[in-house]
Enzyme design. Structure first.
Site, PDB file in Angstrom:
ATOM      1  N   HIS A 101       0.860  -1.192   0.000  1.00 15.22           N
ATOM      2  CA  HIS A 101       0.000   0.000   0.000  1.00 15.22           C
ATOM      3  C   HIS A 101       0.891   1.235   0.000  1.00 15.22           C
ATOM      4  O   HIS A 101       2.033   1.203   0.461  1.00 15.22           O
ATOM      5  CB  HIS A 101      -0.883   0.019   1.244  1.00 15.22           C
ATOM      6  CG  HIS A 101      -1.972  -0.999   1.235  1.00 15.22           C
ATOM      7  ND1 HIS A 101      -3.058  -0.911   2.073  1.00 15.22           N
ATOM      8  CD2 HIS A 101      -2.152  -2.128   0.505  1.00 15.22           C
ATOM      9  CE1 HIS A 101      -3.865  -1.941   1.858  1.00 15.22           C
ATOM     10  NE2 HIS A 101      -3.332  -2.688   0.912  1.00 15.22           N
ATOM     11  N   GLU A 161       0.899   3.846   1.846  1.00 11.77           N
ATOM     12  CA  GLU A 161       1.382   4.228   3.175  1.00 11.77           C
ATOM     13  C   GLU A 161       2.570   3.373   3.615  1.00 11.77           C
ATOM     14  O   GLU A 161       3.552   3.882   4.156  1.00 11.77           O
ATOM     15  CB  GLU A 161       0.274   4.085   4.227  1.00 11.77           C
ATOM     16  CG  GLU A 161      -0.945   4.929   3.967  1.00 11.77           C
ATOM     17  CD  GLU A 161      -2.052   4.149   3.275  1.00 11.77           C
ATOM     18  OE1 GLU A 161      -1.784   3.514   2.233  1.00 11.77           O
ATOM     19  OE2 GLU A 161      -3.200   4.192   3.752  1.00 11.77           O
ATOM     20  N   CYS A 207      -6.119   1.785   6.022  1.00 15.03           N
ATOM     21  CA  CYS A 207      -6.723   0.517   6.438  1.00 15.03           C
ATOM     22  C   CYS A 207      -6.071   0.070   7.750  1.00 15.03           C
ATOM     23  O   CYS A 207      -5.180   0.742   8.284  1.00 15.03           O
ATOM     24  CB  CYS A 207      -6.503  -0.534   5.350  1.00 15.03           C
ATOM     25  SG  CYS A 207      -4.768  -1.055   5.186  1.00 15.03           S
ATOM     26  N   CYS A 214      -2.175  -0.424   7.488  1.00 14.04           N
ATOM     27  CA  CYS A 214      -1.459   0.848   7.392  1.00 14.04           C
ATOM     28  C   CYS A 214      -1.574   1.652   8.681  1.00 14.04           C
ATOM     29  O   CYS A 214      -0.601   2.267   9.124  1.00 14.04           O
ATOM     30  CB  CYS A 214      -1.959   1.639   6.192  1.00 14.04           C
ATOM     31  SG  CYS A 214      -1.600   0.805   4.630  1.00 14.04           S
TER      32      CYS A 214
END
Length: 163
Positions: free
Chosen positions: A65, A67, A95, A98
Site C-alpha cells: 500500500h 502508506e 486501512c 497501514c
C-alpha cells in the site's frame, strides 16, 4: 522538496491541500500503472522525504500500500523507524494494516483525503489511529480534498468495469 515558504500558506488548511496535491499526483501515477490509485507523501520539517503509491499488482504483494511504502522510505530517509515529527499525507483513509504501521512508526500527524467506508481505520469502520489503549495516537485530519481523492478512485474502478 521544500515547501514554497510559510508566507505562501494562508492557513494550515491551505498547506494541507497543497501537500495533498502531491499525494494525488502519486495516485494518478498508480492509476496509469494499473494500480488502485492511492498516493502518499511523508513530510519532515516542511520537506517531502518520501513519496509513493500503491504497487500491489506490479510487486504481487498485498502489503504494498502507498502508506507502507512511504513509511519505509521515510524511515530510511530519516534514519529512524520512529518519525514523531513527520506528517503523512495519503489520498485514502488508512486501512488496519497501514494504521498499525503508522502507530508503530510514531508518525506525528496523518492527513487523508477520501473516507473509506469499507476498510477505513481513522473513523469510518473503526478508529485504530486514535484508539485510547494504544501508546501512540497521531493527530488525524480527514477529508482534505476528499472529493478529488474519491473521484480518482471512482474513475479508476468505473474504467475497470467498462464504463
Amino acid at each position: 522538496m521544500t515547501a514554497p515558504g510559510p508566507a505562501v500558506f494562508a492557513s494550515r488548511e491551505a498547506e494541507d491541500e497543497y501537500w495533498m496535491g502531491h499525494a494525488l499526483a502519486e495516485a494518478s501515477r498508480a492509476a496509469a500503472e494499473g494500480e488502485v490509485p492511492v498516493g502518499a507523501v511523508v513530510l519532515v520539517a516542511g520537506a517531502i522525504v518520501a513519496r509513493g503509491r500503491n504497487a500491489m499488482v506490479s510487486v504481487k504483494d498485498a502489503t504494498q500500500h502507498a502508506e507502507m511504502r512511504v513509511l519505509k522510505a521515510g524511515a530510511y530517509a530519516a534514519g529512524d523507524s520512529r518519525m514523531p515529527s513527520a506528517t503523512l499525507y495519503v489520498t485514502l483513509e488508512p486501512c488496519a494494516m497501514c494504521a498499525g504501521a503508522i502507530v508503530l512508526s510514531r508518525v506525528g500527524r496523518v492527513v487523508f483525503g477520501a473516507w473509506d467506508d469499507k476498510a477505513g481505520m481513522a473513523g469510518s469502520v473503526h478508529d485504530l489511529l486514535r484508539h485510547p489503549k494504544l501508546n501512540h495516537r497521531p493527530e488525524v485530519k480527514g477529508g482534505v480534498r476528499a472529493e478529488e481523492c474519491a473521484a480518482v478512485l471512482s474513475e479508476f474502478f468505473e474504467a475497470r468495469r467498462g464504463g
